[in-house]
Write an enzyme that holds these catalytic residues in place. Structure first.
Site, mmCIF file in Angstrom:
data_model
loop_
_atom_site.group_PDB
_atom_site.id
_atom_site.type_symbol
_atom_site.label_atom_id
_atom_site.label_comp_id
_atom_site.label_asym_id
_atom_site.label_seq_id
_atom_site.Cartn_x
_atom_site.Cartn_y
_atom_site.Cartn_z
ATOM 1 N N GLU A 127 0.774 -1.304 0.040
ATOM 2 C CA GLU A 127 0.014 0.115 -0.041
ATOM 3 C C GLU A 127 0.917 1.386 0.230
ATOM 4 O OE1 GLU A 127 -2.291 -0.414 3.584
ATOM 5 O OE2 GLU A 127 -2.764 -2.666 3.081
ATOM 6 N N LEU A 167 -5.897 -1.971 -0.546
ATOM 7 C CA LEU A 167 -5.511 -2.074 0.949
ATOM 8 C C LEU A 167 -6.177 -3.594 1.248
ATOM 9 C CD1 LEU A 167 -6.414 0.842 3.110
ATOM 10 C CD2 LEU A 167 -6.568 -1.363 3.824
ATOM 11 N N GLU A 203 -3.912 -6.797 3.312
ATOM 12 C CA GLU A 203 -2.669 -7.260 3.659
ATOM 13 C C GLU A 203 -2.369 -8.912 2.908
ATOM 14 O OE1 GLU A 203 -3.026 -3.672 5.387
ATOM 15 O OE2 GLU A 203 -4.363 -5.304 5.513
ATOM 16 N N GLN A 242 2.696 -1.877 5.732
ATOM 17 C CA GLN A 242 2.665 -0.443 6.407
ATOM 18 C C GLN A 242 3.042 -0.446 7.874
ATOM 19 O OE1 GLN A 242 -0.490 2.016 5.731
ATOM 20 N NE2 GLN A 242 0.263 2.525 3.568
ATOM 21 N N PHE A 243 2.452 -1.280 8.555
ATOM 22 C CA PHE A 243 2.515 -1.310 10.254
ATOM 23 C C PHE A 243 2.620 -2.784 10.629
ATOM 24 C CE2 PHE A 243 0.670 2.815 9.286
ATOM 25 C CZ PHE A 243 1.805 3.565 9.847
ATOM 26 N N TYR A 281 -0.677 -4.484 11.268
ATOM 27 C CA TYR A 281 -1.547 -4.709 10.068
ATOM 28 C C TYR A 281 -1.088 -6.189 9.605
ATOM 29 C CZ TYR A 281 -2.629 0.249 9.447
ATOM 30 O OH TYR A 281 -3.038 1.529 9.580
ATOM 31 N N HIS A 303 -0.461 1.540 14.900
ATOM 32 C CA HIS A 303 0.729 1.893 14.463
ATOM 33 C C HIS A 303 1.813 1.791 15.525
ATOM 34 C CE1 HIS A 303 -2.693 4.597 12.701
ATOM 35 N NE2 HIS A 303 -2.026 3.884 11.540
#
Length: 727
Positions: A419, A448, A450, A472-473, A476, A521
């Site tokens: 993403e 979007l 995973e 991204q994190f 996720y 996050h």
């Protein structure tokens, strides 16, 4: 009497008297020879199901989820090419048998009986599991019961368009091959499957090539839960970007005709299609299952009356392909032959120790074309004025960006996906300019989802690419971690090293972010990654180490075909200073090309003998600060950077703590949440190291705002813990 015996007796009784279920006349287009070959595969599949139950009853077999009722898949196999990759539903023995009949020298009955018996001579899994699969037949093994293989099928199909433009060194699929994946109607409802369908549609909607054939084997039930009548057709017949085909899987002629039409459409149009195949489920879900405990007896008997083999005998008779008496003789001869082969299969050796079971956890090395690194001209074009900046200290995110650039210049098979990784350059700018340098083919902005990102990566690896997906994190990842555990990591294990999933998964994670927060996050849980056998988990602490370790991770994936996770500490991406404002103590210069940090090594900072602080990631940064504070009080400490959290570099760690009076283990992960420090303390203790203390994060999620780091070790806490350990 077992339902399997009832179905068997019904066949023996009904065929001689011509008592066949009603159905359509045979569709044109199938030769007598091919029809009989399909029927033989169907009969072998049925005989294997019966034999599996007999073997289990005798204590000689260990798997009874059969394919009876799904024998129509043999006709699907006949409609496809052998070089079309097939990710199979676990009820698709007939497909594999029929495909084996198209390749000289194959012995599918013997192979599957070895698998039933868990023999170490089983040619696909080496006795580790009963799986369908064959390298020669282009069938990667599957253990999935919830369609978790669908995302990687999407990825494999996507790889075909990419390979046409950028053929990788280790390409596996023929240029015009398609990918087929099959699954049950109940599995079609699973979120993993729905994500795969959506990704396929999303891709096709943009006119991106995706030669993929979904095959839904609709028997109307999932273990004991009925699928609403008409549900599959209602939900899949009008989806944008997904062509719908429908066939009666009880009719081998119709199934072959429609499957061939669907496959030809996919091959010609390079778009995904959905083949809805009506089947029945005979015998219940598995050997111990009694369908009459959750289905009315008349419904069970109605299914049994629609035995696909009875339909096949009628159709072949009407087509003039095979006389019913000959069909019955094939059935009886096959049953006798399978029993005879089984008697030999159960005598073959089985795995007996941990070493044998684990022998395929680590995939084999592969030969790769030698490389001398990226060419100077290519680097000059890619980096431009940034080349001059490489002699100056930089933050971690910038150094990782340069490392990715050099690696992509050196290895054309590397593809990044995730993403926002392309046009935007990533959430933290780590992949900035990479899409301009390498194009959208190699820097893929995904939807979007995973599990689709990881499925795309797994599928690309199946066709010779070296994928570097980004999550991204860290938080996720938990939406899709089964793609690592249940698919990528298990593939070499269940294929005895014949299939692998080399990749480097980049994840931005861990805690200590000040301004962007909460538990989504800032996530300090790595237990799920350390719990996956065969997976390598790497965590850098500064920019130079990130570069050297990333180069090693790519080498491990490319040459040793390893599944690697590179966990990048978000809080250290922009870090500049260490002890004082504007001291630049945490910035590094770009390491020379070719420098790598080998797996199994640790970093050592200082040579103090009073105390060894063993840590990783953000803990290294905080411990280096604490090291200076302790030195001011006359305490000489050394900081040991673990770097590799799985497998732990135990030998190097033990050597690094040698000669120290005390050891403090600092862990930014949760105290009782499976953090690395538990394994570190265990390894130190078993090695006879004494004077061990531990400082770990609280068992809590991470808060937003001023309390962003309140639950994790701090500089002051490390100093206090060090003094307490020395006291």
């Amino acid at each position: 009497m077992p339902r399997s015996q009832i179905v068997h007796d019904n066949f023996l009784r009904r065929v001689p008297v011509g008592d066949f279920p009603a159905g359509r006349a045979p569709a044109p287009g199938l030769t007598a020879e091919t029809a009989v070959a399909i029927y033989r595969a169907q009969v072998e599949s049925r005989a294997l199901d019966l034999q599996a139950r007999a073997m289990q009853k005798a204590g000689q077999g260990f798997y009874t989820i059969g394919s009876s009722g799904h024998e129509g898949m043999a006709a699907v196999a006949a409609a496809l090419r052998v070089d079309d990759m097939a990710f199979l539903h676990y009820r698709d023995a007939a497909f594999q048998i029929a495909r084996a009949g198209q390749v000289p020298g194959q012995t599918p009955v013997w192979d599957m009986l070895l698998s039933f018996a868990s023999s170490s001579e089983d040619p696909i899994s080496g006795g580790r599991h009963k799986v369908l699969g064959s390298k020669v037949l282009n069938i990667p093994p599957q253990t999935s019961t919830i369609a978790s293989h669908l995302p990687k099928a999407v990825g494999a199909a996507y790889s075909q368009g990419l390979a046409a433009r950028r053929p990788p060194e280790h390409r596996q699929l023929a240029p015009d091959a398609i990918v087929m994946c099959s699954f049950g109607d109940a599995s079609a409802n699973h979120s993993t499957a729905q994500g795969a369908f959506n990704t396929a549609q999303w891709t096709a909607y943009q006119s991106i090539p995706l030669p993929l054939l979904f095959v839904c084997e609709d028997n109307g039930i999932g273990i004991s839960t009925r699928t609403p009548k008409g549900w599959i057709e209602a939900t899949f017949s009008a989806r944008p970007g997904l062509k719908y085909f429908k066939a009666d899987g009880l009719d081998l002629y119709e199934t072959h005709a429609v499957a061939k039409e669907a496959a030809d459409w996919v091959r010609r149009r390079r778009k995904p299609a959905f083949l809805h195949l009506r089947t029945v489920r005979l015998y219940g879900h598995a050997g111990a299952d009694l369908p009459t405990t959750y289905m009315a007896k008349d419904l069970v008997e109605a299914e049994e009356a629609n035995d696909p083999l009875l339909h096949s005998v009628r159709l072949m008779a009407e087509a003039g392909a095979l006389d019913p008496a000959e069909a019955l003789a094939i059935y009886l001869d096959t049953r006798e032959r399978v029993a005879r082969v089984a008697a030999e299969a159960v005598t073959r050796p089985r795995l007996s120790d941990a070493k044998g079971v684990m022998a395929s956890l680590i995939p084999p090395r592969r030969d790769c074309k030698p490389t001398n690194g990226p060419e100077a001209e290519a680097r000059a074009e890619a980096f431009g004025p940034e080349l001059k900046q490489m002699a100056e200290p930089q933050i971690m995110s910038k150094l990782i960006n340069w490392a990715l650039t050099d690696l992509m210049l050196e290895h054309g098979e590397i593809v990044l996906m995730g993403e926002d990784v392309g046009r935007k350059g990533g959430v933290y700018g780590v992949t900035q300019k990479l899409q301009q340098r390498f194009g959208p083919d190699r820097m893929i902005d995904t939807l979007l989802d995973e599990q689709s990102i990881l499925g795309l990566a797994i599928g690309l690896a199946q066709n010779g690419f070296l994928p570097m997906p980004e999550i991204q994190f860290l938080a996720y990842l938990h939406n899709a971690e089964d793609q690592l555990r249940g698919e990528a990591a298990t593939l070499p294990f269940f294929s005895n090293g014949q299939y692998t999933n080399p990749m480097v998964l980049r994840i931005a994670g861990l805690g200590y972010q000040k301004g962007f927060g909460g538990h989504f996050h800032n996530d300090n849980s790595v237990a799920v990654l350390r719990d996956i056998p065969g997976l390598i988990l790497a965590v850098p602490s500064d920019g130079a180490e990130a570069v050297r370790m990333l180069r090693e991770c790519v080498r491990l994936a490319r040459e040793e075909q390893r599944l690697v996770v590179f966990l990048e500490p978000i809080a250290l991406y922009p870090m500049r200073d260490l002890l004082d404002d504007k001291d630049g103590g945490w910035m590094r210069t770009y390491p020379p090309l070719g420098e790598r940090t080998e797996m199994g090594t640790v970093g050592l900072h200082g040579d103090g003998t009073d105390l060894a602080i063993v840590t990783f990631g953000n803990g290294v940064y905080l411990s280096r600060q604490a090291q200076a504070d302790l030195a001011a009080e006359g305490i000489a400490a050394r900081v040991i950077d673990l770097r590799w959290l799985s497998p732990l570099p135990e030998a190097a760690m033990l050597e690094a703590v040698r000669g120290c009076g005390r050891v403090l283990v600092v862990d930014e992960c949760r105290r009782t949440g499976g953090g690395p420090s538990e394994a570190v303390v265990s390894a130190l203790t078993l090695a006879g190291v004494t004077g061990i203390a531990r400082l770990a994060a609280e068992d809590s999620f991470i808060a937003t705002g001023p309390a962003y780091a309140a639950t994790m070790p701090s500089r002051a806490q490390i100093v206090a813990a060090a003094k307490a350990a020395l006291a």
